[in-house]
Design an enzyme around this catalytic site. Structure first.
Site, mmCIF file in Angstrom:
data_model
loop_
_atom_site.group_PDB
_atom_site.id
_atom_site.type_symbol
_atom_site.label_atom_id
_atom_site.label_comp_id
_atom_site.label_asym_id
_atom_site.label_seq_id
_atom_site.Cartn_x
_atom_site.Cartn_y
_atom_site.Cartn_z
ATOM 1 N N ASN A 144 33.583 4.483 -3.146
ATOM 2 C CA ASN A 144 34.021 2.946 -1.992
ATOM 3 C C ASN A 144 34.024 4.084 -1.111
ATOM 4 O OD1 ASN A 144 37.089 5.481 -0.807
ATOM 5 N ND2 ASN A 144 35.881 6.515 -2.665
ATOM 6 N N PHE A 148 39.589 6.570 4.741
ATOM 7 C CA PHE A 148 41.711 6.920 5.102
ATOM 8 C C PHE A 148 42.484 5.760 5.632
ATOM 9 C CE2 PHE A 148 40.268 11.820 6.638
ATOM 10 C CZ PHE A 148 39.898 12.182 5.351
ATOM 11 N N SER A 212 35.462 13.726 3.230
ATOM 12 C CA SER A 212 35.225 12.752 3.174
ATOM 13 C C SER A 212 34.249 11.671 4.187
ATOM 14 C CB SER A 212 36.487 11.740 3.356
ATOM 15 O OG SER A 212 36.171 10.308 3.228
ATOM 16 N N ASN A 214 33.788 9.050 4.337
ATOM 17 C CA ASN A 214 33.872 7.626 5.163
ATOM 18 C C ASN A 214 34.546 7.031 6.512
ATOM 19 O OD1 ASN A 214 33.346 6.594 2.361
ATOM 20 N ND2 ASN A 214 34.586 7.139 1.663
ATOM 21 N N THR A 215 35.080 8.852 7.205
ATOM 22 C CA THR A 215 35.464 9.014 8.587
ATOM 23 C C THR A 215 34.274 9.082 9.144
ATOM 24 O OG1 THR A 215 37.534 8.830 8.224
ATOM 25 C CG2 THR A 215 37.190 10.204 9.876
ATOM 26 N N LYS A 252 39.137 20.852 0.785
ATOM 27 C CA LYS A 252 37.799 20.181 0.138
ATOM 28 C C LYS A 252 37.318 20.152 0.982
ATOM 29 C CE LYS A 252 38.672 16.161 -2.439
ATOM 30 N NZ LYS A 252 39.733 15.225 -3.144
ATOM 31 N N ASN A 283 34.957 16.669 -3.168
ATOM 32 C CA ASN A 283 34.639 15.252 -2.638
ATOM 33 C C ASN A 283 33.604 14.248 -3.584
ATOM 34 O OD1 ASN A 283 36.105 12.596 -0.855
ATOM 35 N ND2 ASN A 283 36.839 14.232 0.183
#
Length: 398
Positions: A144, A148, A212, A214-215, A252, A283
C-alpha cells in the site's frame, strides 16, 4: 398440453427465486456468524474480484454496520494486562484498516482485544493518488501507498466521541489512536503535539507514527537527534494535560532499521524526557524479498503480510533484548495463525496486531487465531500471555 407448457417455465422461475433466496439467506447467515469455510471458499474469493481499495471501503462499511459477529468467548488464559489496561485478549487490529474511526464498535464485536485507528493527521488530506493498494495474491501480501489519507483531527474526534458515548462501558475494547503528520506540514513535530492534546481525552493509548514509507521524509524522524526532539515535545505536551487525560504513548518503528539504528532509538527512549510507554514493531517494509511471486511485487509502497513475518519477529526479539524486557512491545507483521502470534509473544511482544490476514480471510481469522494461540499457550505450560512474553527471544534472533 399448452397449459402445461405455460406453467412449467413459471415453476422453474419460482424454483430459481426460492433457491436464490435460500442461498442469499444462507450466505448472509454464514457471513454474520463468521463461518470460516464459507469465507475462505466462497466469500473472500469473491471479494478478491473487487478492486482492492473498493473492497477495503466496503469492508469498513460492513464492519461499521456490524454485519460480522463471529461467535467466540475469550478464555481467561488470553486476558492481558498492558500499558495499565486490561484486554480480554492480546489480538488487536492494526492502524490502516479503520483510518477514520468509523468502525470501532463493529471491530470490538468481531472480537479484537483492542482497536487502533488512523493514522490521523491534523488537517484533512487525500493521501496519494489512486491506485494505491495492491494485492499480492500468490504471496498473501499487500503493498500500500495510501500516504496518510485522513479526514483530520476534528472530524475523527467528533465521530469517536459520539460512538464511545453510545457504547456500554463494560463492552469497550481499548482504543488506540495512531497519529501522523500532514504531507505539507511546516512543523511536523507540532502535528504530533496537536494529536496528543486533541485525543488525550478519547484514546486509551496514542501512537507516534514516524515509520510509514509513504510520506516523504517521515522515516527520517526516526534518526536520533530528530527523534529525541520529537519525543521530548510530545511527552511535554502530555504532561500539560489533566491527569486523567495523560495516555500511554507508543512509538511505531519501521522494520528496515539497522541494528545500529535500533540501538540509537533505544538509547533515546532511555532518556527520561523521551521515555515512551511502549513500542510497536513493526510497520510495513520497503524491502522486497526474492521469494515474492506476484506481479505486483514491484509496486512502490509498504509491503505487509507473510513476507514481513520473520523480519518483524526478529526485530521484536532484538528490541526486547535491547530494552531488557522493560519496554512493552506490540508485535505486528504477517500474523495469519495462532502460531504466528505465539512466536511474536515468545520473541518479546506483550500483544499483537493483525491487518493483512484480516483482509485476506475476513472476520473468522480473529477467533481462529485466538483459539490456536490459547491452545499453544496451554500446550507449552503457560497460564497466561504474560508468562510467555520473551521466553523464546534468543531463538528468534537468528
Amino acid at each position: 398440453m399448452s397449459a402445461c407448457r405455460v406453467r412449467t417455465p413459471h415453476k422453474i422461475r419460482s424454483l430459481i427465486k426460492v433457491t436464490g433466496l435460500g442461498a442469499a439467506v444462507f450466505s448472509a447467515y454464514s457471513v454474520y456468524r463468521g463461518d470460516e469455510k464459507f469465507y475462505n471458499g466462497v466469500f473472500m474469493p469473491f471479494v478478491r474480484l473487487i478492486p482492492p481499495e473498493t473492497a477495503h471501503d466496503l469492508a469498513v462499511l460492513g464492519v461499521k454496520w456490524k454485519l460480522f459477529r463471529p461467535k467466540y468467548q475469550d478464555p481467561e488464559r488470553l486476558r492481558t494486562n498492558l500499558l495499565g489496561l486490561s484486554f480480554s485478549n492480546p489480538v488487536g487490529i492494526a492502524a490502516g484498516f479503520d483510518k477514520h474511526g468509523e468502525a470501532v464498535p463493529g471491530l470490538e464485536l468481531i472480537g479484537f482485544g483492542f482497536v487502533e485507528i488512523g493514522s490521523v493527521t491534523p488537517e484533512p488530506q487525500p493521501g496519494n493518488p489512486r491506485p494505491r493498494i495492491f494485492r499480492l495474491n500468490e504471496d498473501k501480501a499487500i503493498v500500500n501507498r495510501y500516504g496518510f489519507n485522513s479526514e483530520g483531527h476534528d472530524v475523527v474526534y467528533d465521530r469517536l466521541r459520539e460512538s464511545r458515548e453510545k457504547q456500554e462501558t463494560g463492552k469497550k475494547a481499548a482504543l488506540g489512536i495512531n497519529l501522523g503528520k500532514n504531507k505539507l506540514s511546516q512543523d511536523a513535530i507540532q502535528d504530533y503535539v496537536q494529536g496528543v492534546k486533541r485525543f488525550g481525552a478519547l484514546a486509551d493509548y496514542l501512537v507516534i507514527n514516524v515509520s510509514s514509507p509513504n510520506t516523504v521524509g517521515l522515516r527520517a524522524m526516526q534518526s536520533k537527534g530528530t527523534l529525541q526532539t520529537l519525543l521530548t515535545e510530545v511527552l511535554k505536551a502530555r504532561s500539560t494535560l489533566p491527569e486523567n487525560e495523560r495516555r500511554p504513548i507508543l512509538l511505531k518503528l519501521a522494520p528496515d532499521l539497522s541494528d545500529e539504528d535500533l540501538k540509537e532509538i533505544v538509547d533515546v527512549i532511555r532518556i527520561k524526557a523521551c521515555a515512551v510507554d511502549g513500542l510497536i514493531v513493526s510497520n510495513t517494509t520497503i524491502d522486497r524479498p526474492t521469494t515474492l511471486k506476484s506481479n505486483n511485487a514491484g509496486q512502490l509502497g509498504g509491503l505487509s503480510g507473510p513476507p514481513l513475518k520473520q523480519r518483524s519477529t526478529a526485530m521484536v526479539a532484538k528490541v526486547y533484548k535491547m530494552t531488557q524486557g522493560k519496554v512493552p512491545i506490540i508485535g505486528v507483521g504477517g500474523i495469519f495463525t495462532g502460531e504466528d502470534a505465539f512466536e511474536k509473544i515468545e520473541a518479546g511482544a506483550s500483544a499483537v496486531q493483525l491487518y493483512t490476514s484480516f483482509i485476506f480471510h475476513g472476520p473468522p481469522v480473529v477467533p481462529k487465531i485466538k483459539r490456536e494461540l490459547d491452545a499453544l499457550l496451554e500446550q507449552h505450560g503457560y497460564s497466561s500471555v504474560q508468562d510467555a512474553v520473551g521466553k523464546g527471544a534468543d531463538k528468534y534472533l537468528s
